[in-house]
Write a protein that holds these residues in place. Structure first.
Motif, PDB file in Angstrom:
ATOM      1  N   TRP A 114       0.864  -0.997   0.008  1.00  0.00           N
ATOM      2  CA  TRP A 114       0.111   0.224  -0.010  1.00  0.00           C
ATOM      3  C   TRP A 114       0.767   1.312   0.025  1.00  0.00           C
ATOM      4  O   TRP A 114       1.378   1.666   1.021  1.00  0.00           O
ATOM      5  CB  TRP A 114      -0.731  -0.150   1.259  1.00  0.00           C
ATOM      6  N   GLY A 115       1.094   1.871  -1.242  1.00  0.00           N
ATOM      7  CA  GLY A 115       2.007   3.010  -1.252  1.00  0.00           C
ATOM      8  C   GLY A 115       3.030   2.617  -2.439  1.00  0.00           C
ATOM      9  O   GLY A 115       3.547   1.418  -2.355  1.00  0.00           O
ATOM     10  N   LYS A 116       3.188   3.532  -3.436  1.00  0.00           N
ATOM     11  CA  LYS A 116       3.885   3.182  -4.512  1.00  0.00           C
ATOM     12  C   LYS A 116       4.788   4.591  -5.145  1.00  0.00           C
ATOM     13  O   LYS A 116       4.406   5.586  -4.692  1.00  0.00           O
ATOM     14  CB  LYS A 116       3.555   2.343  -5.590  1.00  0.00           C
ATOM     15  N   ARG A 117       5.888   4.140  -5.569  1.00  0.00           N
ATOM     16  CA  ARG A 117       6.631   5.224  -6.475  1.00  0.00           C
ATOM     17  C   ARG A 117       6.614   4.817  -7.580  1.00  0.00           C
ATOM     18  O   ARG A 117       6.130   3.929  -8.107  1.00  0.00           O
ATOM     19  CB  ARG A 117       8.126   5.323  -5.749  1.00  0.00           C
ATOM     20  N   ALA A 118       7.082   6.032  -8.627  1.00  0.00           N
ATOM     21  CA  ALA A 118       6.839   5.758  -9.955  1.00  0.00           C
ATOM     22  C   ALA A 118       8.133   4.884 -10.353  1.00  0.00           C
ATOM     23  O   ALA A 118       9.151   4.739  -9.651  1.00  0.00           O
ATOM     24  CB  ALA A 118       7.078   7.002 -10.902  1.00  0.00           C
TER      25      ALA A 118
ATOM     26  N   SER B  93      -7.761   1.527  -6.101  1.00  0.00           N
ATOM     27  CA  SER B  93      -6.528   1.478  -5.179  1.00  0.00           C
ATOM     28  C   SER B  93      -5.566   2.407  -5.719  1.00  0.00           C
ATOM     29  O   SER B  93      -4.653   2.810  -5.085  1.00  0.00           O
ATOM     30  CB  SER B  93      -6.115   0.071  -5.273  1.00  0.00           C
ATOM     31  N   THR B  94      -5.515   2.856  -7.155  1.00  0.00           N
ATOM     32  CA  THR B  94      -4.482   4.017  -7.573  1.00  0.00           C
ATOM     33  C   THR B  94      -4.620   5.037  -6.860  1.00  0.00           C
ATOM     34  O   THR B  94      -3.718   5.754  -6.224  1.00  0.00           O
ATOM     35  CB  THR B  94      -4.896   4.263  -9.067  1.00  0.00           C
ATOM     36  N   LEU B  95      -5.855   5.507  -6.360  1.00  0.00           N
ATOM     37  CA  LEU B  95      -6.216   6.744  -5.672  1.00  0.00           C
ATOM     38  C   LEU B  95      -5.538   6.634  -4.051  1.00  0.00           C
ATOM     39  O   LEU B  95      -5.009   7.403  -3.475  1.00  0.00           O
ATOM     40  CB  LEU B  95      -7.609   7.131  -5.539  1.00  0.00           C
TER      41      LEU B  95
END
Ligand code: PMV
Length: 362
Positions: A34-38, A223-225
């Protein structure tokens, strides 16, 4: 491992017209991402069970003649009906994948996809769907690189699936897969899933997952949001650290077969995921009153019967009941007697851990 290993090396060879088909299961995270970077790089490592009954079956037909002048020429059919709503998602996936699959701009792709679970069940199909598409594309690539090793084939499929939907990279193999670089998992990477070969206790090789459908239909918050709301979240850093510790602890307890600790970690992960949502800005709640009623009933049942039943949650209101195979009858009786009243239209889906994707004959 750098992503350069996934760059193609079949210059000069052209794809011929062909069709491939793959059946790919969904997965359920025990330690949550839960939480990501590019670009689709997870902030923490995650671990999941690969399922076996909730699957997407996708066939891909490649035709070397493009049907449109646009960069990518493709059509999608869901349950044999031409579909418009997934176009943007596939287009964005192709855009990320094209440096690694240059043939994506060469011809026309007809994608036919169907899920074994109803679209309305509230079970996300993005993991199994993206992984199935990635495998079909890898089968196309393999025709130009017959020497491609099996290991690289599945690694690149997981790498591509991740570009489509992060958790999809954990749906290629099974029954236990980690994604994200982690000190205790040799060979682990942020770029693709790693199948855990460590000798986990026998109990976990045929684990049951009964999914109680509390809420049918689409999620209210994508989930993107949700991942994006982890940027600047006051508890984000602590959450990422907690997940890193939980991966270490989970692997230890799964090797030891320590059910109490397994239950503690898995339930804490589910509640921490939802705590992040409830403390986001803006805040939101995906659990429903029936979700909480089910959790309370599970806790009471576990206390009185000592059956090692626990729950986990996805980014939604539905509840996954996890338990060893030997308790199947007891748990199903409990569901019928006490939990089915909390399920929308009395619906639940019985699933279990599985070994991952399967290529189908066409
Ligand atoms: O793969 P995404 O972007 O749909 O995110 C999945 C997030 C969770 O399902 C909530 C957790 C996980 O690790 O699968």
């Amino acid at each position: 491992m750098l992503e350069n290993v996934f760059l193609p090396n079949y210059e000069g060879k052209e794809l011929s017209d062909q069709t491939f088909s793959w059946s790919v299961p969904s997965n359920i995270a025990l330690v949550k991402y839960w939480g990501k970077r590019a670009v689709q790089i997870p902030e923490n490592a995650s671990v999941s069970f690969t399922l076996s009954n909730c699957k997407t079956i996708t066939s891909l037909h490649y035709n070397s003649n493009k049907l449109t002048d646009s960069k990518f020429s493709f059509d999608i059919f869901v349950d044999d009906v031409w579909n418009k709503s997934f176009r943007a998602k596939i287009e964005s996936f192709f855009e990320k994948a094209v440096p690694f699959l240059p043939f994506l701009t060469d011809g026309h792709f007809e994608i036919r996809t169907a899920n074994t679970f109803p679209h309305s069940s509230g079970i996300a199909s993005s993991a199994s769907g993206m992984a199935a598409l990635a495998l079909c594309l890898m089968s196309c690539e393999k025709t130009c690189c017959p020497d491609l090793s099996e290991e690289l084939f599945f690694k690149k499929a997981s790498f591509l699936a991740r570009l489509g939907s992060g958790s999809a990279c954990r749906s290629i193999e099974g029954p236990l897969v980690a994604w994200g670089k982690h000190k205790d998992i040799p060979g682990s990477s942020d770029l693709f899933g790693t199948t855990l070969k460590a000798s986990v206790c026998e109990t976990f090789t045929n684990y049951q997952d009964t999914i109680l459908i509390v809420e049918e239909g689409q999620k209210q918050v994508s989930s993107t949001l949700g991942h994006n709301l982890m940027h600047g979240h006051p508890f984000a850093q602590k959450r990422f650290e907690q997940a890193e510790h939980n991966v270490s602890d989970l692997l230890k307890v799964m090797i030891q077969g320590d059910m109490d600790q397994f239950i503690r970690i898995v339930e804490s992960e589910a509640l921490s995921l939802h705590a992040m949502m409830m403390t986001s800005n803006p805040a939101y709640v995906l659990m429903q009153p029936h979700t909480l009623s089910i959790i309370k009933a599970i806790w009471d049942f576990r206390k009185t019967t000592e059956v090692p039943l626990c729950f986990t949650l996805d980014a939604g209101a539905n509840v996954h009941l996890l338990y060893p195979y030997e308790f199947k009858n007891e748990v199903l009786n409990f569901i019928e007697a006490e939990l089915v009243v909390y399920c929308q239209n009395g619906r639940y889906i019985c699933d279990a851990t599985g070994v991952g994707a399967q290529q189908l004959k066409v």
